[in-house]
Design an enzyme around this catalytic site. Sequence first.
Site, mmCIF file in Angstrom:
data_model
loop_
_atom_site.group_PDB
_atom_site.id
_atom_site.type_symbol
_atom_site.label_atom_id
_atom_site.label_comp_id
_atom_site.label_asym_id
_atom_site.label_seq_id
_atom_site.Cartn_x
_atom_site.Cartn_y
_atom_site.Cartn_z
ATOM 1 N N TYR A 56 0.825 -1.214 0.000
ATOM 2 C CA TYR A 56 0.000 0.000 0.000
ATOM 3 C C TYR A 56 0.863 1.270 0.000
ATOM 4 O O TYR A 56 0.353 2.364 -0.212
ATOM 5 C CB TYR A 56 -0.966 0.046 1.204
ATOM 6 C CG TYR A 56 -1.923 -1.121 1.334
ATOM 7 C CD1 TYR A 56 -2.095 -2.045 0.304
ATOM 8 C CD2 TYR A 56 -2.669 -1.307 2.507
ATOM 9 C CE1 TYR A 56 -2.962 -3.121 0.439
ATOM 10 C CE2 TYR A 56 -3.549 -2.381 2.643
ATOM 11 C CZ TYR A 56 -3.675 -3.285 1.608
ATOM 12 O OH TYR A 56 -4.540 -4.351 1.750
ATOM 13 N N LYS A 81 1.423 -6.754 5.947
ATOM 14 C CA LYS A 81 1.450 -7.993 5.139
ATOM 15 C C LYS A 81 2.724 -8.054 4.308
ATOM 16 O O LYS A 81 3.197 -7.009 3.841
ATOM 17 C CB LYS A 81 0.237 -8.036 4.190
ATOM 18 C CG LYS A 81 -1.073 -7.628 4.856
ATOM 19 C CD LYS A 81 -2.277 -7.724 3.936
ATOM 20 C CE LYS A 81 -3.509 -7.109 4.591
ATOM 21 N NZ LYS A 81 -3.666 -5.666 4.408
HETATM 22 P P1 NAD Z 1 -14.151 -1.390 0.985
HETATM 23 O O1 NAD Z 1 -15.101 -2.462 0.672
HETATM 24 O O2 NAD Z 1 -13.807 -1.083 2.388
HETATM 25 O O3 NAD Z 1 -14.725 -0.101 0.250
HETATM 26 C C1 NAD Z 1 -14.043 1.112 0.259
HETATM 27 C C2 NAD Z 1 -14.806 2.090 -0.622
HETATM 28 O O4 NAD Z 1 -16.074 2.392 -0.037
HETATM 29 C C3 NAD Z 1 -14.063 3.402 -0.743
HETATM 30 O O5 NAD Z 1 -14.249 3.895 -2.046
HETATM 31 C C4 NAD Z 1 -14.765 4.305 0.255
HETATM 32 O O6 NAD Z 1 -14.690 5.646 -0.091
HETATM 33 C C5 NAD Z 1 -16.183 3.785 0.210
HETATM 34 N N1 NAD Z 1 -16.855 3.970 1.503
HETATM 35 C C6 NAD Z 1 -16.373 3.627 2.721
HETATM 36 N N2 NAD Z 1 -17.275 3.900 3.683
HETATM 37 C C7 NAD Z 1 -18.337 4.456 3.055
HETATM 38 C C8 NAD Z 1 -19.581 4.965 3.513
HETATM 39 N N3 NAD Z 1 -19.897 4.941 4.806
HETATM 40 N N4 NAD Z 1 -20.443 5.475 2.598
HETATM 41 C C9 NAD Z 1 -20.130 5.487 1.270
HETATM 42 N N5 NAD Z 1 -18.970 5.012 0.777
HETATM 43 C C10 NAD Z 1 -18.075 4.496 1.665
HETATM 44 O O7 NAD Z 1 -12.839 -1.684 0.091
HETATM 45 P P2 NAD Z 1 -11.316 -1.993 0.289
HETATM 46 O O8 NAD Z 1 -10.558 -0.777 0.640
HETATM 47 O O9 NAD Z 1 -10.922 -2.732 -0.923
HETATM 48 O O10 NAD Z 1 -11.239 -3.024 1.524
HETATM 49 C C11 NAD Z 1 -11.058 -2.618 2.878
HETATM 50 C C12 NAD Z 1 -9.661 -2.911 3.368
HETATM 51 O O11 NAD Z 1 -9.363 -4.315 3.239
HETATM 52 C C13 NAD Z 1 -8.541 -2.252 2.548
HETATM 53 O O12 NAD Z 1 -8.413 -0.884 2.797
HETATM 54 C C14 NAD Z 1 -7.353 -3.082 2.969
HETATM 55 O O13 NAD Z 1 -6.897 -2.685 4.239
HETATM 56 C C15 NAD Z 1 -7.958 -4.485 3.013
HETATM 57 N N6 NAD Z 1 -7.769 -5.220 1.738
HETATM 58 C C16 NAD Z 1 -7.004 -6.351 1.748
HETATM 59 C C17 NAD Z 1 -6.800 -7.079 0.609
HETATM 60 C C18 NAD Z 1 -5.985 -8.317 0.657
HETATM 61 O O14 NAD Z 1 -5.627 -8.858 -0.405
HETATM 62 N N7 NAD Z 1 -5.645 -8.812 1.812
HETATM 63 C C19 NAD Z 1 -7.369 -6.673 -0.616
HETATM 64 C C20 NAD Z 1 -8.164 -5.516 -0.617
HETATM 65 C C21 NAD Z 1 -8.361 -4.823 0.566
#
Ligand code: NAD
Length: 278
Positions: A56, A81
């Site tokens: 990240y 990670k």
């Molecule tokens: P998420 O499902 O948390 O969605 C994030 C999106 O939703 C953003 O665009 C944000 O602006 C919007 N959002 C958040 N809260 C909101 C609300 N209350 N109202 C309207 N829109 C809202 O997506 P993500 O970031 O892909 O996943 C969360 C976390 O998981 C990541 O930040 C990361 O830390 C982790 N992650 C891990 C992996 C992995 O391979 N291990 C992959 C992807 C993400």
Amino acid sequence: MNHITDIKGGFTLNNGVKMPYFGLGVYLSKEGQEVINAVKWALEEGYRHIDTAAIYENEAGVGEGIRESGVPREEVFLVSKVWNSDQGYDSAIKAFEASLERLGTDYLDLYLIHWPVKGKYRETWRALETLYNEKRVKAIGVSNFLSHHLEDLLDQASIVPMVNQMEFHPYLVQKDLLGFCKEKDIQYEAWSPLMQGNVFEVELLKELAKKYQKSIAQIVLRWDLQKGVITIPKSSKRNRIAENASIFDFSLSEDDISRLDKLDRHQRFGPDPDTFDF
Ligand code: NAD
């Protein structure tokens, strides 16, 4: 029944460590002021769990945000990670040290193998076991491991992973994998709980939001916790960081939980752990 109290509550991992069931994701939060603010605002709201990763490229800002918040380091559950190109025994140890250096801390609460890189993840796991045995990390786990990856890992592991962090949301419920993890006492954790922002068009969620007088995001995040799944929604906006955390003043009925479970379409918004090529 999963015991959910407040934002600081947690689930107990298979080694006895308590992991806060609710945290902040920072994927795509920009290094520098954006991620520093997100982390500070989250800690002010009571969040006690931050999920980052070397890939990240915002670990320095995450560390800075924690320090600027004034919340003692030991009260924050900090996760990072090991990235795919750093897999292997020696390189994973080095990657861990580089993450600590950027975060400005001398331990992690949880260190995960980011993806099951073929031919490499077993050696990487050995490195994580060493780090755990040396008490440089309080818990170790994996991410994006399907049942067959876990079975293969467990075949040689001396330590059962404490956590498996997977894509998980109403269109990807992964009932079998969830059951497999439960059976092995591996805590399930959701990434992209809000389908990367795509959850807001789902009709049933609109209906439930109205019924419970909560937002769609709050309904989905509460569903995660009541299913015993740790959740880490991402936002860098102060109002959304606060909104996402306001899920401890209501409960979904068992019936509504199973209605949400039935939305499953086996649909991924992220890569498939069996076909990713990075
Ligand atoms: P998420 O499902 O948390 O969605 C994030 C999106 O939703 C953003 O665009 C944000 O602006 C919007 N959002 C958040 N809260 C909101 C609300 N209350 N109202 C309207 N829109 C809202 O997506 P993500 O970031 O892909 O996943 C969360 C976390 O998981 C990541 O930040 C990361 O830390 C982790 N992650 C891990 C992996 C992995 O391979 N291990 C992959 C992807 C993400």
